[in-house]
Structures are given as structure tokens and as C-alpha cells.
Design an enzyme around this catalytic site. Structure first.
Site, mmCIF file in Angstrom:
data_model
loop_
_atom_site.group_PDB
_atom_site.id
_atom_site.type_symbol
_atom_site.label_atom_id
_atom_site.label_comp_id
_atom_site.label_asym_id
_atom_site.label_seq_id
_atom_site.Cartn_x
_atom_site.Cartn_y
_atom_site.Cartn_z
ATOM 1 N N TYR A 17 0.812 -1.225 0.000
ATOM 2 C CA TYR A 17 0.000 0.000 0.000
ATOM 3 C C TYR A 17 0.843 1.272 0.000
ATOM 4 C CZ TYR A 17 -3.718 -3.208 1.358
ATOM 5 O OH TYR A 17 -4.615 -4.237 1.395
ATOM 6 N N HIS A 22 -4.262 6.257 -1.271
ATOM 7 C CA HIS A 22 -4.862 6.241 0.070
ATOM 8 C C HIS A 22 -3.836 6.529 1.161
ATOM 9 C CE1 HIS A 22 -8.784 5.767 1.643
ATOM 10 N NE2 HIS A 22 -8.757 4.510 1.999
ATOM 11 N N PHE A 64 -5.566 -0.836 9.922
ATOM 12 C CA PHE A 64 -5.952 -0.457 8.571
ATOM 13 C C PHE A 64 -6.795 0.808 8.648
ATOM 14 C CE2 PHE A 64 -4.304 -4.558 7.634
ATOM 15 C CZ PHE A 64 -3.789 -4.407 6.350
ATOM 16 N N ASN A 66 -9.779 1.776 8.046
ATOM 17 C CA ASN A 66 -11.095 1.803 8.690
ATOM 18 C C ASN A 66 -11.038 1.570 10.194
ATOM 19 O OD1 ASN A 66 -10.421 -0.866 8.512
ATOM 20 N ND2 ASN A 66 -12.384 -1.560 7.720
#
Length: 189
Positions: A17, A22, A64, A66
Site C-alpha cells: 500500500y 490512500h 488499517f 477503517n
């Protein structure tokens, strides 16, 4: 003027990631840590990587996206940091690549990291530094879009925006958010 005591960069942990849209919050916190000559280190009790700069803390949650609120509230409670002393740096679909907005409070725009932080803090009244990534045009493509790296021309705009944020950092650090907003919200041609 209330100066920020906790600067949180939002992103997802893991090398897969690291270069994604993001993770712009992580990119900013990494650059800020370099600028401040401080080192982020893993802290299990805070669910993230953390660094100290005087009475200020930098945080990259290892939860993560969320679950970002878990890390934010752990640090905020431990160091008695009020929501209005928190600056959350995150990617923003509603701004073009390179766009910047600094604001306090408001909605979460469907951003799962903001949503979780609001739920954990019980208020939306923290500061946000919104870094534009643009929108894919189709809401069904949002998840794929944010989890991919920006295109070369987008990355150039994002890098310029991060540089501008670092230039405005002394104003933010001093709690002069109005002056920081004026410089960040002015379009540079």
C-alpha cells in the site's frame, strides 16, 4: 490559537500500500518527521508508528484505514490531547490531484478513516488537512482507485502539494490555521 499536539497521517500499513493514493497521510507525516529531524518508531500500545517533537506527536496508525480511530484515541487519551488539538492528514477524492484544503470539523465524506476517528473521539471537531487525489468518475471504482498509485502527472501535483504543506507547517504548528489556510487555499499558477 490552539496549536496541534497530535498530527495523524492516514494510510494502510504494508509495502503493498506504500505508494497508493490512500496513503497520502503517511507520505506527509514521513516528510514532516524528516523536516523536524525526528524518527517514527513502532509503539504497540498506540497501534502505530509514533515520533515526538517537543510537546507534539506524529502518528502513522498500523491499523488499517477503517480502524484508524483506535490508534488516534489511544494517543489522545494517554497524552490528554483534545480533539481540537488533533490534525488528521488524509487523501481527498473531492479535490483534484495537488488540491489542498485545511479545515476543522465537518462531515467525513465517506472516508472510512475519518468515519472511524469521529466514532472513537465522539466528535468531528478535529482539524483535517485534505490532500487531493481526484475522483475516478465512477463511485464503483473508488476502492480500486484509492488503492492504486497515482499516475506520473498526478504524482507531480501531489508532490508539489506536499511541499506547500511543509512550507505552511510553521503556521499550523503555531496554531495560526487562518494564515495556513490562506497560503494553502491560494492556487499557485
Amino acid at each position: 490559537m490552539i496549536a496541534p499536539r497530535l498530527i495523524v497521517g492516514l494510510g494502510n500499513p504494508g509495502s503493498e500500500y506504500a505508494d497508493t493514493r490512500h496513503n497520502l497521510g503517511f507520505w506527509f507525516v514521513d516528510r514532516l518527521a524528516d523536516e523536524l529531524k525526528t524518527q517514527l518508531a513502532p509503539q504497540g500500545k498506540f497501534f502505530g508508528w509514533i515520533a515526538r517533537d517537543g510537546q507534539r506527536w506524529l502518528l502513522k496508525p498500523t491499523t488499517f484505514m477503517n480502524r484508524s480511530g483506535q490508534a488516534v484515541v489511544a494517543v489522545a487519551r494517554f497524552y490528554r490531547i483534545a480533539p481540537e488539538e488533533i490534525l488528521v492528514v488524509h487523501d481527498e477524492l473531492d479535490l483534484p490531484p495537488g488540491g489542498i484544503r485545511l479545515k476543522q470539523g465537518g462531515g467525513n465524506g465517506g472516508h472510512n478513516g475519518l468515519k472511524d476517528i469521529q466514532a472513537h473521539l465522539g466528535t468531528p471537531d478535529f482539524w483535517r488537512l485534505r490532500l487531493g487525489i481526484g475522483h475516478p468518475g465512477d463511485r464503483n471504482e473508488v476502492i480500486n482507485y484509492v488503492l492504486k498509485a497515482p499516475r506520473k502527472e498526478e504524482l507531480q501535483e501531489i508532490d508539489r502539494a506536499l511541499d506547500r504543506c511543509l512550507l505552511a507547517w510553521p503556521r499550523m504548528a503555531g496554531g495560526d490555521f487562518a494564515a495556513a489556510q490562506q497560503s494553502l487555499h491560494t492556487k499557485i499558477v
